[in-house]
Design an enzyme around this catalytic site. Sequence first.
Site, short mmCIF file in Angstrom:
data_model
loop_
_atom_site.label_atom_id
_atom_site.label_comp_id
_atom_site.label_asym_id
_atom_site.label_seq_id
_atom_site.Cartn_x
_atom_site.Cartn_y
_atom_site.Cartn_z
CB CYS A 172 -0.92 0.01 1.21
SG CYS A 172 -2.06 1.38 1.26
NE ARG A 190 -17.90 3.92 -3.22
CZ ARG A 190 -18.65 2.93 -2.73
NH1 ARG A 190 -18.30 2.37 -1.58
NH2 ARG A 190 -19.71 2.50 -3.37
CB CYS A 192 -11.14 8.78 -19.49
SG CYS A 192 -9.68 8.01 -18.75
CG ASP A 203 11.07 -8.98 11.71
OD1 ASP A 203 11.46 -7.95 12.29
OD2 ASP A 203 9.97 -9.07 11.15
#
Length: 636
Positions: free
Chosen positions: A87, A123, A312, A606
Amino acid sequence: MATRPVSRMLRRVLRSSVRSCSSGAPVTQPRPGEPSQSAAEELSRRRQFLREHAAPFSAFLTDGFGRHHSYLRISLTEKCNLRCQYCMPEEGVPLTPKADLLTTEEILTLARLFVKEGVDKIRLTGGEPLIRPDVVDIVAQLHRLEGLRTIGVTTNGINLARLLPQLQKAGLSAINISLDTLVPAKFEFIVRRKGFHKVMEGIHKAIELGYSPVKVNCVVMRGLNEDELLDFVALTEGLPLDVRFIEYMPFDGNKWNVKKMVSYKEMLDTLRRQWPELEKLPEEESSTAKTFRVPGFRGQLSFITSMSEHFCGTCNRLRITADGNLKVCLFGNSEVSLRDHLRAGASEEELLGIIGAAVGRKKRQHAGMFSISQMKNRPMILIELFLMLRDSPPAIPSISSWDPLGVQGLRRSVRLSNQGATLWKGCRVPQTPPLAQRGLGAGSPQRHYSSHPDSDANPQCLSPASRAPAAHSGPLPASDQLTHVDTEGRAAMVDVGGKPDTERVAVASAVVLLGPEAFRLVQENQLKKGDALAVAQLAGVQAAKLTSQLIPLCHHVALSHVQVRLELDGARHAVVIRASCRARGPTGVEMEALTSAAVAALTLYDMCKAVSRDIVLGDIKLISKTGGQRGDFHRT
């Protein structure tokens, strides 16, 4: 602006003749003794009236190509409660100071202005909009706006089940839920958090409360989840879902590459091989989706073809970011700050002038996928959504070689198994099927984790004590210099252009000494970070595929197979890692195997370092290598 007085005059005339609701739609008073109209019937009457008596569309929201922008997306926050690997840019995303974000009143002020000018759908997005404390109140305030027909939300689903009853009561009418995989372990690997069962619960709650269809957004990425297309579509057989497959799109920092994108046509071809009868449904006006249905299925599927077949020409969307910037195109890098003008005391007319100028500059279409990938634009999380790939998709073994939920069965039957049906109907995520167990050392329970279901059920653990001399088969020519150094001592990549392609296989191993407490938590799968063995296995597979990017003079190898196995050694409180790689080509794969084992070991460290830092990584070594002119190698 001549359109607004006409609309107001129409409403005044209506009010003078009959009692009206806030929209101007007439309301008939019931006679004594007659039941009053239900809320649903009244809402239906209001919507019908607004459709029939709508004023001409605002010039401020109409661009130079005649597109009417009636759909506004508002980002409520830049924050998110997941940490998806794809992200954000690799270096992270600096969040905007709270003082520079839109306040609730500013959000509502802008929403009122846009709705007054003709926006009928809003939204709410993010970040993750449902972590904003006042999100229910915002929905309720928006619901009071005259002329607003739809209030939707795009969410990762983590908080949805808890908040949805309140949101529905407040006026939420549409839901999009982001979900990229149906495999819980893969979900946890992708988002670095647990929560798959919460997303499933949210989807179930939305269906239970009557939302139909419930839209599920799935960004399809090659090497990550394109092998789950059939599984997602199978869900629509018995559930009122609209599974929306979204082409992977480029944003700042995600290092977009066309090779990572699975096109709409490729996805459609895959689905039609399974369901030749797949039928196309009529497209709604200004829809971004190409929608299909398998005859007899309750739900449907859609494709968002932003890259391969842009829409578009019918785009009716505008976006306001969490810091108050207006974006007229998702892929454009031009923005105008409505927040600054609002805080400077701009009047409604001045704000409309600024908005109208921005909308008027909107281009006919975006620049195309290759040009977009070179443009400077916000990372996606700072625009609105949370699901756009950051870097090369994590390399996930095919479902046939990594299937903790039995999804492999879905691909053969293309129907939800009993286990999957339980998952969806009851929102109870089944635990990963029990892995093979056997005693090791002093009778301690043993967890095996293999990326291949046909691997040996009783592998021998590697032991530091078992150090036998390496055995070589075939000739091993002597060399008076290192192969990666030229005659002048400078680093140089070996030219393999003249070597023949042969089958190459290499196996490497590593050992991680965890200590008693960390070992116990890994064994019982109780680490707060999640399933350490699953994450380490995936990291090992990914590392093998990225070896040439990590080791400077390694050639890129197209691997045909990667297998990573992790075993718990109770006697030493250790995890033993064994990685094997296979390819056909002019160069060996021992570096890929060694990198895979080493990175899997680092990942275990980790995952466990919060419990103990007294963890020892060691015994990283090549076990065997076959193929190539220098002969085979076997450590015996």
